[in-house]
Design a protein around this motif. Structure first.
Motif, PDB file in Angstrom:
ATOM      1  N   UNK A  94      73.727  35.347 -41.410  1.00  0.00           N
ATOM      2  CA  UNK A  94      72.502  35.138 -42.189  1.00  0.00           C
ATOM      3  C   UNK A  94      71.843  36.476 -42.530  1.00  0.00           C
ATOM      4  N   UNK A  95      71.704  37.335 -41.518  1.00  0.00           N
ATOM      5  CA  UNK A  95      71.055  38.624 -41.724  1.00  0.00           C
ATOM      6  C   UNK A  95      71.836  39.511 -42.672  1.00  0.00           C
ATOM      7  N   UNK A  96      73.160  39.582 -42.465  1.00  0.00           N
ATOM      8  CA  UNK A  96      73.956  40.501 -43.266  1.00  0.00           C
ATOM      9  C   UNK A  96      74.014  40.051 -44.727  1.00  0.00           C
ATOM     10  N   UNK A  97      74.061  38.734 -44.954  1.00  0.00           N
ATOM     11  CA  UNK A  97      74.098  38.254 -46.343  1.00  0.00           C
ATOM     12  C   UNK A  97      72.814  38.634 -47.074  1.00  0.00           C
ATOM     13  N   UNK A  98      71.688  38.481 -46.372  1.00  0.00           N
ATOM     14  CA  UNK A  98      70.402  38.808 -47.000  1.00  0.00           C
ATOM     15  C   UNK A  98      70.326  40.293 -47.335  1.00  0.00           C
ATOM     16  N   UNK A 101      72.692  41.168 -50.210  1.00  0.00           N
ATOM     17  CA  UNK A 101      72.205  40.732 -51.521  1.00  0.00           C
ATOM     18  C   UNK A 101      71.172  41.701 -52.077  1.00  0.00           C
ATOM     19  N   UNK A 102      70.350  42.262 -51.204  1.00  0.00           N
ATOM     20  CA  UNK A 102      69.275  43.130 -51.684  1.00  0.00           C
ATOM     21  C   UNK A 102      69.733  44.562 -51.915  1.00  0.00           C
ATOM     22  N   UNK A 103      70.656  45.041 -51.103  1.00  0.00           N
ATOM     23  CA  UNK A 103      70.993  46.463 -51.163  1.00  0.00           C
ATOM     24  C   UNK A 103      72.336  46.743 -51.800  1.00  0.00           C
ATOM     25  N   UNK A 104      73.174  45.714 -51.952  1.00  0.00           N
ATOM     26  CA  UNK A 104      74.500  45.946 -52.507  1.00  0.00           C
ATOM     27  C   UNK A 104      75.505  46.418 -51.482  1.00  0.00           C
ATOM     28  N   UNK A 105      75.090  46.476 -50.206  1.00  0.00           N
ATOM     29  CA  UNK A 105      76.052  46.818 -49.161  1.00  0.00           C
ATOM     30  C   UNK A 105      76.970  45.617 -48.928  1.00  0.00           C
ATOM     31  N   UNK A 106      78.100  45.866 -48.271  1.00  0.00           N
ATOM     32  CA  UNK A 106      79.050  44.788 -48.032  1.00  0.00           C
ATOM     33  C   UNK A 106      78.700  44.072 -46.725  1.00  0.00           C
ATOM     34  N   UNK A 136      63.081  42.907 -49.437  1.00  0.00           N
ATOM     35  CA  UNK A 136      63.996  42.496 -48.375  1.00  0.00           C
ATOM     36  C   UNK A 136      63.216  42.109 -47.125  1.00  0.00           C
ATOM     37  N   UNK A 137      62.210  42.898 -46.797  1.00  0.00           N
ATOM     38  CA  UNK A 137      61.421  42.641 -45.592  1.00  0.00           C
ATOM     39  C   UNK A 137      60.637  41.335 -45.718  1.00  0.00           C
TER      40      UNK A 137
END
Lengths: 576, 391
Positions: A94-98, A101-106, A136-137
């Motif tokens: 859940x955390x990593x997907x969010x 999505x916001x930063x473009x990281x994988x 994001x926050x």
């Protein structure tokens, strides 16, 4: 039954007394721990509880002389993930997907990074733009911890990069103005002292003490961004046109030492900065103040000024050039093997006659010439506010290995090394009425409350008299305007100047066949407002200083003085 | 003798009940205070522990009230079956229990999981009270007294040590020795038991590495402040940090993962940190008063079974409290036993409340003296009889 109860009383008395005694012992211990040694335990609790974070003050901005922003700090976020929270797989997803999505990281890479880490909080992104991080926050992804940070942004892009310099991760200046004025820019970092749990996170509702940071001051440069841009463009074009390896253009106000433009090539660029590249790290110094070169014939201006100031010659003093002069038995020739016959001192400068310079220095003598070199600031740093300034070297009569030949060659700019800023500064003293002005890059400091501290101009010496200076101005005017075509002659303004062409000294003391060419001059002729030194390194076309750097000088004088709203004063214009 | 006999089968010892209520309510307050951080961190629910503890407290109250009305004499007939069930449960824990913290002490049944060790203590007390009261004078002999006693406690002790549960074993040992003593054991028997008991306890400590480490942590916690000495030191720091009046209710710092087991075995440290020596002294006083009332109930019990039962229960609650608090204050080494009525732990709370109910039930049958004068005479007579007995 009474008998029975009495027996019981006796039997029970033993354990009851033993336990009560033990309870009393514990009470004594409680008194010891909670009252007698309270201070010690409280201190121990505090020492493991209290943690502190540095709160960096907003770093001051760097502005050009007219207040245009060249470097400023923008709010950003550093994003961390708490490894403890992500230990649960669903939470991690859940955390990593969010975050992804916001930063473009994988997202998968993020999870792997956090899983592999042994830290409590893992840094996953540095300097995320403020709005991105804020959004994001607001979504509260689990495990995300965001710490506010600032990022240096450069509204004028790469302009004056090698003057401004760069800062490191901890908001400290690493080079240039950022380094020299680091303390002023940085302000005083504050601290937040808070109570933390065993993982280091602040305890909710725990006590917090904040020492507010003191904001840094803004720096107002002497650099004019328009002149800087003009100089940088002119340098790039000249380097391309003449196949040079690099170069520098120094533009300063000879009246007060303010540097109006300082262009160097090669130079760092903020947009392509990569500190893992060793070559770029080497460029974290401004080559106009750190790199030494032999100035060649530009030095004849200093030799002439010294001889005139000492009353030994006048512009009209004549001597006969035979193309060679024997100096303590050593033959010294002119460049290009030229022979010029009877010449005045002005002619010596116009034709750049080495034997003429030797003629003057012979009259001066070693000691007096050295005194003048010292007076013009050679062999010592100018004190300009940039990191890594070189002092320059010339051999003195008191040095081991000095020979009279050194004196002769120094008179026409060999066996003496200078920095471009040093040469420009010395020439400034020769033409501004005789005052050696400390070159400087900062005009004023502005505090966050708006208080402005102007930095004063500094006179560091008076090597020659105002009369000598006036004489030199006109002699240099005659160099540029000899009555025949001269490439260094500006179209709109009267000016004076001198070229230099020198071979590049080798470490073993000899010279190779590459050259450094330069042209240094000032304008307008009677009341100099600008002094420009153009230097090109190892130009492939082997043109002389006059031919290669002269036109650059002329164009810059016209552009700069027009921009500075100086009324054109060249005869041609006046005649119109 | 018959002049003084009067059964007061009416009200129980209300002071005793008030003490139990005070301890239980204090326990609920501090379980909440000490557990909300851990509840939030581990389960995302700061109320997780207090809700469970509250439910168990209600169950415990029901058990207490039930036992209050229950005629304790009927327990005598239940002693053997209870003991049998307890032994089976202990075996069940060994066979299929959940492992927690390196030891198997729990049995799960659906959503409930409970620690038989707590009920084992009560069963052992009931069984021993029944057995000892049936012995009479023969208790003083070796073959009818000491020998079977040793067999019984060794069997229970072995099962507990296999779990392994050192703290419970030590407490049961203290309970049984006390009961044996008040039942009329001779000094020689007690001496022999104390010596052999000490030997057993020390050798048990020696065979398990972690016990030695705890012992080492007791003597030199500072040598390993982040390892074996951590619990000892952090508990002391929390206590000491509390000072006289504490940091305020809810304001403990130690519960932020500094004091291990802050809501269970370590709750006394949190009490000390939040309300200071005022509260720790009060809790200690509550336990001492509970002990005095418990032994009073024992003394006044109408029969030997009631006397031994009350003594056993009182000794249990007292010793367990002292072992826990002694460990936290570093008077003795830490052993993982909960603080009765106060520590988080449902089955433990239910067990001690059940036991308190039995104790209060016995108090309803207390034999009270008719007048002060008679009481005084009784005392003198008792003293004389005792004097004769000594001769």
């Amino acid at each position: 039954m009474a008998h029975q109860q009495a027996t019981r009383t006796l039997r029970v008395w033993l354990p009851a007394t033993a336990f009560a005694a033990f309870a009393l012992l514990i009470l004594g211990r409680l008194v010891q721990v909670q009252i007698v040694e309270h201070d010690r335990y409280a201190a121990e609790a505090r020492s493991s509880l209290l943690a502190s974070d540095t709160v960096f003050a907003r770093r001051g901005s760097i502005l050009d002389r007219n207040g245009f922003l060249l470097a400023m700090s923008a709010d950003t976020w550093d994003l961390y993930v708490s490894t403890r929270v992500w230990r649960d797989d669903e939470t991690a997803i859940e955390g990593s997907e969010a975050i992804a999505a916001a930063t473009g990281l994988d997202a998968a890479e993020l999870r792997e990074l956090v899983r592999a880490s042994e830290l409590v909080d893992v840094l996953i992104a540095h300097d995320v733009p403020y709005a991105t991080g804020r959004a994001l926050l607001d979504g509260r992804p689990p495990g995300l911890v965001a710490l506010p940070n600032t990022e240096r942004v450069y509204p004028a892009d790469d302009l004056a990069a090698s003057v401004i310099g760069i800062i490191g991760r901890e908001n400290t200046g690493l080079s240039g103005i950022e380094w020299w004025y680091d303390e002023e820019l940085q302000g005083v970092p504050g601290r937040v002292i808070f109570e933390r749990d065993t993982s280091g996170s602040p305890i909710p509702y725990g006590e917090t003490f904040t020492i507010e940071p003191v904001r840094g001051r803004d720096i107002v440069l002497t650099i004019d961004r328009r002149l800087q841009a003009t100089a940088e463009r002119a340098l790039t074009e000249a380097i391309a046109a003449h196949g040079a390896e690099g170069g520098a253009i120094v533009m300063l106000d000879p009246r007060n030492g303010e540097v109006l433009a300082l262009a160097t090539q090669p130079s760092i660029a903020f947009s392509t900065l990569d500190l893992s590249d060793h070559e770029q790290v080497r460029l974290l110094r401004n080559r106009a103040v750190t790199d030494l070169y032999e100035p060649g014939s530009v030095m004849k201006v200093i030799t002439t000024a010294a001889a005139i100031d000492a009353g030994l010659v006048s512009p009209a003093t004549e001597y006969v050039d035979t193309g060679v002069v024997s100096f303590y038995g050593i033959p010294i020739r002119n460049w290009n093997e030229g022979v010029h016959g009877a010449q005045t001192m002005t002619g010596v400068l116009q034709h750049s006659i080495n034997t003429g310079a030797v003629f003057m220095v012979e009259k001066l003598g070693a000691t007096r010439f050295q005194q003048y070199l010292d007076g013009f600031g050679f062999g010592q740093p100018t004190g300009i506010d940039l990191n890594g300034e070189a002092r320059g070297v010339f051999r003195r009569p008191s040095d081991a290995g000095w020979s009279p030949l050194d004196l002769a060659t120094q008179s026409f700019g060999q066996s003496i090394s200078v920095t471009p800023i040093q040469m420009a500064s010395a020439l400034g003293a020769a033409v501004n009425g005789g005052k050696l002005m400390q070159p400087r890059l900062v005009r004023a400091l502005v505090s966050p409350e708006g208080g402005r501290t102007d930095l004063p101009a500094r006179v560091t010496g008076r090597p020659v008299s105002p009369e000598t200076s006036a004489t030199i101005r006109h002699m240099l005017g005659a160099v540029i305007d000899p009555g025949w075509y001269h490439p260094g002659k500006p179209g709109l303004y009267t000016a004076g100047g001198k070229s230099g062409t020198a071979n590049v000294p080798l470490p073993d003391g000899g010279y190779d066949d590459t050259q450094i060419v330069s042209f240094a001059g000032f304008a307008p002729l009677d009341e100099p407002r600008i002094l420009i030194l153009v230097k090109l390194d190892r130009n492939a076309d082997l043109l002389t200083g006059t031919a290669a750097a002269g036109p650059v000088f002329a164009d810059l004088v016209d552009a700069a003085l027009a921009y500075l709203k100086t009324p054109p004063d060249a005869e041609r214009v006046e005649a119109r | 003798m018959s002049r003084t006999r009067r059964w007061a089968a009416e009200g129980p010892d209300y002071t005793l009940l008030a003490l139990v209520a005070a301890l239980t309510v204090t326990g609920l307050v501090f379980v909440y205070s000490a557990s909300f951080v851990i509840g939030l961190a581990q389960f995302g629910d700061s109320h997780r522990f207090i809700v469970r503890q509250g439910a168990w407290a209600l169950l415990g109250a029901a058990l207490l009230l039930t036992m209050l009305r229950f005629d304790y004499h009927r327990l005598r007939r239940l002693a053997a079956p209870l003991m049998g069930v307890t032994l089976l449960l202990l075996l069940a824990v060994l066979a299929l229990g959940n492992e927690a913290g390196g030891a198997q002490r729990w049995v799960s049944a659906g959503p409930l999981s409970f620690q038989p060790a707590e009920f084992a203590k009560l069963s052992v007390i009931v069984y021993l009270a029944a057995w000892l009261s049936s012995r009479g004078e023969s208790l003083r002999s070796f073959e009818h007294g000491l020998a079977p006693f040793i067999v019984i406690i060794s069997a229970i002790g072995l099962l507990l040590m296999l779990q392994p549960d050192f703290g419970t074993t030590a407490i049961i040992l203290a309970i049984t020795l006390t009961m044996f003593w008040v039942a009329g054991a001779t000094l020689v028997q007690m001496g022999a038991l104390l010596v052999s008991g000490t030997v057993v306890v020390i050798s048990l400590a020696l065979i398990e590495g972690y016990r030695m480490e705890r012992l080492a942590a007791f003597f030199n916690a500072e040598a390993d402040p982040l390892g074996h000495g951590f619990q000892t030191l952090q508990s002391l720091i929390a206590l000491g940090n509390g000072g006289v009046t504490g940091l305020g209710l809810g304001a403990s710092r130690g519960k932020f993962f500094y004091v291990p087991e802050s809501h269970t075995d370590g709750i006394f440290a949190i009490i000390g940190e939040e309300l200071g020596i005022v509260a720790t002294g009060a809790v200690l006083l509550l336990f001492v008063t509970l002990m005095l009332r418990g032994y009073q109930v024992a003394r006044r019990a109408p029969d030997q079974f009631g006397f031994l039962l009350a003594t056993g229960i009182t000794t249990w609650l007292t010793v367990q409290a002292l072992v826990n608090i002694g460990g936290i204050t570093r008077v003795i080494p830490l052993t993982g036993v909960p603080l009765p009525f106060l520590s988080y732990g449902g089955s433990a709370l239910a067990a001690v409340m059940l036991a308190a109910g039995v104790l209060a039930g016995i108090s309803r049958h207390a034999k009270v003296r008719e007048s002060r004068r008679e009481a005084a005479r009784e005392e003198r007579q008792g003293a004389r009889v005792a004097g004769e007995a000594r001769r």
